[in-house]
Design a protein around this motif. Structure first.
Motif, mmCIF file in Angstrom:
data_model
loop_
_atom_site.group_PDB
_atom_site.id
_atom_site.type_symbol
_atom_site.label_atom_id
_atom_site.label_comp_id
_atom_site.label_asym_id
_atom_site.label_seq_id
_atom_site.Cartn_x
_atom_site.Cartn_y
_atom_site.Cartn_z
ATOM 1 N N MET A 1 37.338 43.925 41.270
ATOM 2 C CA MET A 1 38.518 44.326 42.026
ATOM 3 C C MET A 1 39.176 45.543 41.379
ATOM 4 N N ARG A 2 39.878 46.295 42.214
ATOM 5 C CA ARG A 2 40.628 47.451 41.733
ATOM 6 C C ARG A 2 42.069 47.303 42.198
ATOM 7 N N LEU A 3 43.011 47.577 41.289
ATOM 8 C CA LEU A 3 44.425 47.461 41.619
ATOM 9 C C LEU A 3 45.080 48.825 41.516
ATOM 10 N N TYR A 4 45.521 49.345 42.653
ATOM 11 C CA TYR A 4 46.328 50.557 42.661
ATOM 12 C C TYR A 4 47.737 50.149 42.237
ATOM 13 N N SER A 5 48.218 50.754 41.179
ATOM 14 C CA SER A 5 49.408 50.233 40.505
ATOM 15 C C SER A 5 50.181 51.373 39.859
ATOM 16 N N TYR A 6 51.467 51.118 39.627
ATOM 17 C CA TYR A 6 52.286 52.016 38.802
ATOM 18 C C TYR A 6 52.911 51.154 37.714
ATOM 19 N N TRP A 7 52.941 51.655 36.507
ATOM 20 C CA TRP A 7 53.282 50.808 35.362
ATOM 21 C C TRP A 7 54.668 50.189 35.479
ATOM 22 N N ARG A 8 55.620 50.910 36.080
ATOM 23 C CA ARG A 8 56.982 50.386 36.196
ATOM 24 C C ARG A 8 57.242 49.704 37.542
ATOM 25 N N SER A 9 56.268 49.650 38.386
ATOM 26 C CA SER A 9 56.439 48.997 39.680
ATOM 27 C C SER A 9 56.503 47.481 39.497
ATOM 28 N N THR A 10 57.625 46.879 39.895
ATOM 29 C CA THR A 10 57.749 45.429 39.734
ATOM 30 C C THR A 10 56.881 44.688 40.741
ATOM 31 N N THR A 11 56.573 45.313 41.871
ATOM 32 C CA THR A 11 55.671 44.666 42.817
ATOM 33 C C THR A 11 54.243 44.665 42.272
ATOM 34 N N SER A 12 53.851 45.760 41.634
ATOM 35 C CA SER A 12 52.541 45.785 40.969
ATOM 36 C C SER A 12 52.496 44.772 39.837
ATOM 37 N N TYR A 13 53.607 44.646 39.131
ATOM 38 C CA TYR A 13 53.703 43.684 38.035
ATOM 39 C C TYR A 13 53.396 42.276 38.524
ATOM 40 N N ARG A 14 53.931 41.905 39.684
ATOM 41 C CA ARG A 14 53.678 40.561 40.221
ATOM 42 C C ARG A 14 52.180 40.297 40.346
ATOM 43 N N VAL A 15 51.467 41.272 40.886
ATOM 44 C CA VAL A 15 50.037 41.086 41.106
ATOM 45 C C VAL A 15 49.285 41.094 39.784
ATOM 46 N N ARG A 16 49.682 41.953 38.862
ATOM 47 C CA ARG A 16 49.019 41.960 37.551
ATOM 48 C C ARG A 16 49.156 40.611 36.864
ATOM 49 N N VAL A 17 50.358 40.024 36.897
ATOM 50 C CA VAL A 17 50.548 38.713 36.280
ATOM 51 C C VAL A 17 49.617 37.689 36.913
ATOM 52 N N ALA A 18 49.579 37.655 38.234
ATOM 53 C CA ALA A 18 48.744 36.667 38.932
ATOM 54 C C ALA A 18 47.268 36.839 38.583
ATOM 55 N N LEU A 19 46.800 38.074 38.555
ATOM 56 C CA LEU A 19 45.392 38.315 38.214
ATOM 57 C C LEU A 19 45.085 37.837 36.801
ATOM 58 N N HIS A 20 45.975 38.106 35.872
ATOM 59 C CA HIS A 20 45.756 37.661 34.496
ATOM 60 C C HIS A 20 45.857 36.142 34.373
ATOM 61 N N LEU A 21 46.808 35.526 35.060
ATOM 62 C CA LEU A 21 46.924 34.066 35.005
ATOM 63 C C LEU A 21 45.655 33.396 35.516
ATOM 64 N N LYS A 22 45.066 33.979 36.538
ATOM 65 C CA LYS A 22 43.884 33.395 37.162
ATOM 66 C C LYS A 22 42.581 33.856 36.504
ATOM 67 N N LEU B 1 39.215 44.861 47.171
ATOM 68 C CA LEU B 1 38.208 43.856 46.873
ATOM 69 C C LEU B 1 36.849 44.507 46.678
ATOM 70 N N GLN B 2 35.887 43.723 46.239
ATOM 71 C CA GLN B 2 34.578 44.278 45.911
ATOM 72 C C GLN B 2 33.863 44.839 47.132
ATOM 73 N N ASP B 3 34.196 44.335 48.319
ATOM 74 C CA ASP B 3 33.558 44.854 49.529
ATOM 75 C C ASP B 3 34.307 46.039 50.116
ATOM 76 N N GLY B 4 35.343 46.491 49.423
ATOM 77 C CA GLY B 4 36.112 47.641 49.888
ATOM 78 C C GLY B 4 37.336 47.295 50.702
ATOM 79 N N THR B 5 37.516 46.027 51.063
ATOM 80 C CA THR B 5 38.711 45.610 51.787
ATOM 81 C C THR B 5 39.943 45.834 50.918
ATOM 82 N N ARG B 6 40.987 46.349 51.524
ATOM 83 C CA ARG B 6 42.219 46.619 50.782
ATOM 84 C C ARG B 6 43.353 45.753 51.304
#
Length: 207
Positions: free
Chosen positions: A1-22, A57-62
């Motif tokens: 998977m690839r995550l388009y993110s900005y380091w200070r974005s709190t919405t990106s932060y939510r997804v980063r936490v979830a990915l790491h937890l899982k 996602l790995q199949d290119g779905t965003r």
């Protein structure tokens, strides 16, 4: 998977936490919101709304919109971030949405930037007002004595809360009226997933 993110974005932060937890591996694709990369023609093909996060996602779905991404991740991997019990699940989602729908949108960069005739101090006051209002409501929506917002397991409510507290600290909100929230924050920040998702730990982090 690839995550388009900005380091200070709190919405990106939510997804980063979830990915790491899982324990889901992902590649970070930085999008510099301050330089306006989200408005570029290239990124508009990634997300026509011009925002992060975007999970590819790995199949290119965003997938876009952090809460929708968290829902998707909950369907494919444990630990679950929304309880199975329907009533508790509704309460967890409602608390998360106080952060994600009541506080965050009116404090978003593109909204604050459009405030008419507002200087820097006025813009900060605007953000602090809505955080204060939202944290008051959030405090009454969660459980009073648990380790996290709802029990001894991290939920999307905790993830949204800690992300918003990052902004609260950054802009100098007085958090003394919210000892319960800062207690939850401390418990969450002790977890490796939250540490790995921290803004300063990201590859595009700047001073």
């Amino acid at each position: 998977m690839r995550l388009y993110s900005y380091w200070r974005s709190t919405t990106s932060y939510r997804v980063r936490v979830a990915l790491h937890l899982k324990g889901i591996p992902f590649e970070t694709i930085p999008v510099n919101l301050i330089e306006g990369e989200q408005r570029s023609a290239t990124f508009s093909q990634v997300n026509p709304s011009g925002g992060v996060p975007v999970l590819e996602l790995q199949d290119g779905t965003r997938l876009t919109q952090s809460l929708a991404i968290l829902d998707y991740l909950d369907t494919i991997a444990a630990p679950k971030l929304v309880p199975a019990d329907p009533l508790l699940a509704a309460q967890v989602r409602a608390a998360a949405q106080i952060i994600a729908l009541d506080i965050h949108p009116v404090n978003n960069l593109k909204v604050v930037g459009m405030l008419p005739d507002a200087d820097a101090d006025a813009k900060v006051s605007w953000m602090l007002h809505w955080m204060h209002e939202g944290f008051n409501a959030f405090s009454q929506a969660i459980h009073n004595k648990d380790k996290y917002c709802f029990g001894d397991t991290v939920t999307i409510a905790d993830i949204c809360l800690v992300g918003q507290l990052i902004n609260a600290h950054r802009w100098g909100l007085d958090l003394s009226p919210y000892p319960r929230l800062t207690e939850i924050e401390t418990n969450c920040l002790a977890l490796p997933a939250f540490q790995a998702a921290a803004p300063d730990a990201q590859p595009d982090a700047t001073t």
